[in-house]
Design a protein around this motif. Structure first.
Motif, PDB file in Angstrom:
ATOM      1  N   TYR A 159       0.819  -1.217   0.000  1.00  0.00           N
ATOM      2  CA  TYR A 159       0.000   0.000   0.000  1.00  0.00           C
ATOM      3  C   TYR A 159       0.853   1.268   0.000  1.00  0.00           C
ATOM      4  O   TYR A 159       0.381   2.349  -0.353  1.00  0.00           O
ATOM      5  N   PHE A 219       3.065   2.010  -2.065  1.00  0.00           N
ATOM      6  CA  PHE A 219       3.141   2.461  -3.450  1.00  0.00           C
ATOM      7  C   PHE A 219       1.785   2.482  -4.130  1.00  0.00           C
ATOM      8  O   PHE A 219       1.511   3.372  -4.928  1.00  0.00           O
ATOM      9  N   THR A 220       0.915   1.513  -3.847  1.00  0.00           N
ATOM     10  CA  THR A 220      -0.399   1.524  -4.493  1.00  0.00           C
ATOM     11  C   THR A 220      -1.240   2.700  -4.004  1.00  0.00           C
ATOM     12  O   THR A 220      -1.984   3.300  -4.775  1.00  0.00           O
ATOM     13  N   GLU A 280       4.370   8.307 -12.418  1.00  0.00           N
ATOM     14  CA  GLU A 280       3.889   7.283 -11.499  1.00  0.00           C
ATOM     15  C   GLU A 280       2.366   7.333 -11.421  1.00  0.00           C
ATOM     16  O   GLU A 280       1.770   8.417 -11.339  1.00  0.00           O
ATOM     17  N   ARG A 281       1.744   6.138 -11.421  1.00  0.00           N
ATOM     18  CA  ARG A 281       0.288   6.075 -11.312  1.00  0.00           C
ATOM     19  C   ARG A 281      -0.105   5.287 -10.076  1.00  0.00           C
ATOM     20  O   ARG A 281       0.332   4.149  -9.879  1.00  0.00           O
ATOM     21  N   THR A 282      -0.945   5.887  -9.215  1.00  0.00           N
ATOM     22  CA  THR A 282      -1.437   5.235  -8.003  1.00  0.00           C
ATOM     23  C   THR A 282      -2.944   5.429  -7.928  1.00  0.00           C
ATOM     24  O   THR A 282      -3.563   5.948  -8.866  1.00  0.00           O
ATOM     25  N   ALA A 335       7.901  -1.688  -7.995  1.00  0.00           N
ATOM     26  CA  ALA A 335       7.221  -0.394  -8.113  1.00  0.00           C
ATOM     27  C   ALA A 335       8.050   0.578  -8.952  1.00  0.00           C
ATOM     28  O   ALA A 335       7.504   1.355  -9.750  1.00  0.00           O
ATOM     29  N   ASN A 386       3.294   1.747 -11.870  1.00  0.00           N
ATOM     30  CA  ASN A 386       1.842   1.656 -12.027  1.00  0.00           C
ATOM     31  C   ASN A 386       1.318   0.748 -10.929  1.00  0.00           C
ATOM     32  O   ASN A 386       1.715  -0.420 -10.827  1.00  0.00           O
ATOM     33  N   TRP A 387       0.428   1.263 -10.099  1.00  0.00           N
ATOM     34  CA  TRP A 387       0.003   0.538  -8.908  1.00  0.00           C
ATOM     35  C   TRP A 387      -0.633  -0.811  -9.233  1.00  0.00           C
ATOM     36  O   TRP A 387      -0.479  -1.771  -8.462  1.00  0.00           O
ATOM     37  N   THR A 441       2.159  -3.310 -10.079  1.00  0.00           N
ATOM     38  CA  THR A 441       2.921  -3.572  -8.850  1.00  0.00           C
ATOM     39  C   THR A 441       2.191  -4.577  -7.974  1.00  0.00           C
ATOM     40  O   THR A 441       2.782  -5.546  -7.482  1.00  0.00           O
TER      41      THR A 441
END
Length: 524
Positions: free
Chosen positions: A38, A40-41, A117-119, A242, A247-248, A251
Motif C-alpha cells: 500500500y 506504493f499503491t 507514477e500512477r497510483t 514499483a 503503475n500501482w 505492482t
C-alpha cells in the motif's frame, strides 16, 4: 526421549529441514512485499498545477524549467524547490514570463499534471492536501487487518494445524492482493486492503512457527534470523517492482499473483510434528519423522520409535489454563510487574510506530523515493544481525537502550540537515532504520524473559496487540510533513528517547533462568 532429543538424533538441521525451511521462506519473502504494498499503491505521486500558456496541453511534462516562476515552493525554503500540489501564482496576461505571474498571490487550480507514477490518487481522484488523509486511511485499514489476521490465524493454527492455516493465509493474501485492481471505488479498495492484510498477517508468524518447530533447539535462533532476512528482501523486492512498473496495478499483480503457486504446498510441506503430538496424532507425527529420516539418511532408533507408541509426556494444557488466571491476577496486584508490563507495552508500541513510520516516511524524503525505500528495507538485514549478536554479548537491556538512543539521535540530527545534503539525510535515515529494526528484534526476546511461564504467551500476545496500535498511527506521520517538513523525524526521535529512558527501569535477563512463577519474575 522428548521431541528435541528426537530432532537431535534425526539431525537438527538436515537436508529435510533445510529443504522444507527454504520452501517456507519463499512465501514469507512475498509476504514482506505484500505487507507494505500500500506504500506504493496508495502512495502520492508528484503532481502540480497545469499552466496552459507555458506547456504542451496535449502531452504536458511534470518537470519544466519555468516552474519556479509559476508555482510556489512546497518546501518554503530557498535551498531546494518542489512544486506545490494544487496552487499556483496568479497568472496575468497571456505569456509565460516572470512579469506574467504575481508571486505574492496564490490561487487554486483545477487541471493537474502528474509525473510518470500512477497510483490510486489518479484512479479515485484523491488529490490535494485536504484529501491526503484518505491515503493514510488505507494504511489504517491495512493495520487493522493485520491485527485481525494475527489473532485469527494464531487461534486457528492451534486448532487446525500450522500447515493448513499457513496455506490458507497465503491464498487469502494472493486473492485479495490481485483483487485490488478490480476495486471500482475508493471504499471498495479499502475493503480489499483489509482482507489482503488479514491474509498477509498469517504468513510470516505461521512460517516462523513452522520453521522453529521443525529444527532442534540449537538452530532455532538461526532459523528466526534467516526468515527475517527473506522478509526484508521481500520488502525491498516491492520497491524494485514499483520502480520498474510505476503503475500501482502492475505492482500489486506482480507482488501478489505469483503467490498462488504456493497453494501447491498442501502436497509438499509437512505438518508441524510438535502440533501433531500436541493433538495426539502420533501416527501422522511418526510418518513425518520417518520421511525426514529417509531424506536425512538417518536410521530411526528403537528409542525414537517408542516415543510414538504412546502419548509422550508433556505439559498439561488444562493445568496451564488453571494456573494462568491466578498468576495474571497475582501479577496485576504486584506493583513492580504492573510497571514492567506498562513499560513493555510502550516499548512495543514505540518500536512499531517508529519502524513503520520510517518505512512510510522514506517515500517522502528528498531523493528517489524508490531508492530510499529499497535501502531502508535492506538495512534491516544487518539490523537483525546486530540484534542477534548484541543480546548474547552485552545483554538485552543495554542493547535495546543503545539501539533506541541511536535511532533517536540520528532522527534528531536529520532535522538540522539541509535538503541539498541528500546523502547525509539518507545516511541518517538508514542508521535510524537499522537501529529501530535491531531494537524491534530484541524486544521480542526480552519480553519472553521478563514474565513467568504461565503467562508468557499472554504477555507477548498482549504486547503484540499494543504494537499494532502503534503501527495503526504510523500512516498519519507523512501528513505532518506536509505542514512542517522536519516534524515526522522529530516525533520519531522523541518517542525513541522516551522509550529508551523507560527501558532503564527494566531488569537485565542475560544468563538468567526463565521465570516460572510470579515470584521468580519479581526477583529477576
Amino acid at each position: 526421549m522428548n521431541l528435541d532429543d528426537v530432532l537431535e538424533e534425526l539431525g537438527e538441521l538436515g537436508r529435510f529441514q533445510i529443504t522444507t525451511y527454504l520452501l517456507i521462506c519463499l512465501p514469507v519473502l512475498f509476504s514482506g512485499g505484500n505487507s507494505l504494498s500500500y506504500v506504493f499503491t496508495a502512495g502520492s505521486p508528484d503532481y502540480r498545477c497545469q499552466i496552459p500558456d507555458c506547456e504542451n496541453k496535449v502531452n504536458p511534462k511534470y518537470e519544466e524549467p519555468w516552474l519556479q516562476i509559476a508555482i510556489p515552493n512546497m518546501y518554503k525554503t530557498n535551498t531546494s524547490y518542489k512544486a506545490a500540489m494544487c496552487t499556483r501564482f496568479k497568472h496575468v496576461g497571456n505569456g509565460c514570463e516572470v512579469e506574467n505571474f504575481q508571486t505574492d498571490t496564490e490561487e487554486r487550480c483545477q487541471d493537474l499534471v502528474f509525473d510518470d507514477e500512477r497510483t490510486i490518487v489518479q484512479e479515485y481522484d484523491i488529490v490535494c492536501p485536504e484529501n491526503r488523509y484518505k491515503l493514510s486511511l488505507v494504511g489504517n485499514s491495512h493495520f487493522f487487518g493485520i491485527l485481525v489476521g494475527s489473532f485469527t490465524f494464531g487461534v486457528l493454527s492451534d486448532k487446525y494445524g500450522r500447515k493448513y492455516m499457513f496455506i490458507l493465509s497465503i491464498f487469502i493474501m494472493s486473492l485479495a492482493g490481485v483483487s485490488h485492481v478490480m476495486a471500482t471505488s475508493y471504499y471498495g479498495f479499502m475493503a480489499v486492503a483489509f482482507f489482503h492484510a488479514v491474509g498477509t498477517a498469517g504468513v510470516y508468524p505461521l512460517g516462523f512457527v513452522i520453521g522453529v518447530e521443525l529444527v532442534g533447539r540449537k538452530k532455532r535462533e538461526l532459523t528466526g534470523v534467516v526468515l527475517n532476512f527473506f522478509y526484508a528482501i521481500g520488502e525491498a523486492l516491492l520497491g524494485v517492482i514499483a520502480w520498474y512498473t510505476k503503475n500501482w496495478m502492475w505492482t500489486q499483480l506482480f507482488i501478489s499473483g505469483p503467490c498462488f503457486v504456493f497453494i501447491l504446498y498442501v502436497c509438499i510441506i509437512p505438518e508441524s510434528v510438535r502440533w501433531l503430538i500436541s493433538q495426539k496424532k502420533l501416527r501422522e507425527a511418526k510418518d513425518v519423522i520417518e520421511k525426514a529420516a529417509r531424506i536425512n539418511k538417518v536410521s530411526i532408533s528403537k528409542e525414537m520409535n517408542d516415543c510414538f507408541k504412546e502419548q509422550p509426556r508433556g505439559e498439561d494444557d488444562n493445568g496451564k489454563v488453571d494456573l494462568m488466571w491466578p498468576a495474571m491476577k497475582q501479577m496485576l496486584k504486584t506493583r513492580v510487574l504492573v510497571i514492567r508490563l506498562i513499560i513493555v507495552f510502550f516499548l512495543w508500541a514505540a518500536n512499531a510506530f517508529i519502524y513503520y513510520g520510517l518505512s512510510l516516511n522514506s517515500t517522502s524524503m528528498v531523493g528517489s523515493k524508490y531508492l530510499n525505500y529499497i535501502l531502508g528495507c535492506l538495512i534491516e538485514i544487518p539490523g537483525y544481525m546486530i540484534s542477534w549478536l548484541a543480546i548474547s554479548k552485552i545483554g538485552r537491556k543495554k542493547s535495546i537502550i543503545i539501539c533506541l538512543f541511536a535511532c533517536s539521535i540520528n532522527c534528531a540530527i536529520s532535522v538540522f540537515v539541509t535538503t541539498e545534503l541528500t546523502w547525509l539525510i539518507l545516511t541518517l535515515f538508514l542508521i535510524g532504520k537499522l537501529s529501530i529494526t535491531a531494537s524491534f528484534g530484541i524486544v521480542y526476546v526480552y519480553t519472553s524473559e521478563l514474565f513467568p511461564t504461565v503467562i508468557r504467551g499472554a504477555s507477548i500476545a498482549s504486547a503484540s496487540t499494543i504494537a499494532r496500535l502503534g503501527a495503526f498511527l504510523a500512516p498519519f506521520v507523512p501528513l505532518l510533513g506536509l505542514y512542517v517538513t522536519y516534524l515526522p523525524m522529530l516525533l520519531f526521535s522523541a518517542i525513541a528517547v522516551i522509550a529508551a529512558g523507560l527501558a532503564f527501569k527494566l531488569p537485565e535477563t542475560l544468563n538468567k533462568q526463565l521465570p516460572e512463577t510470579v515470584e521468580d519474575a519479581i526477583n529477576i
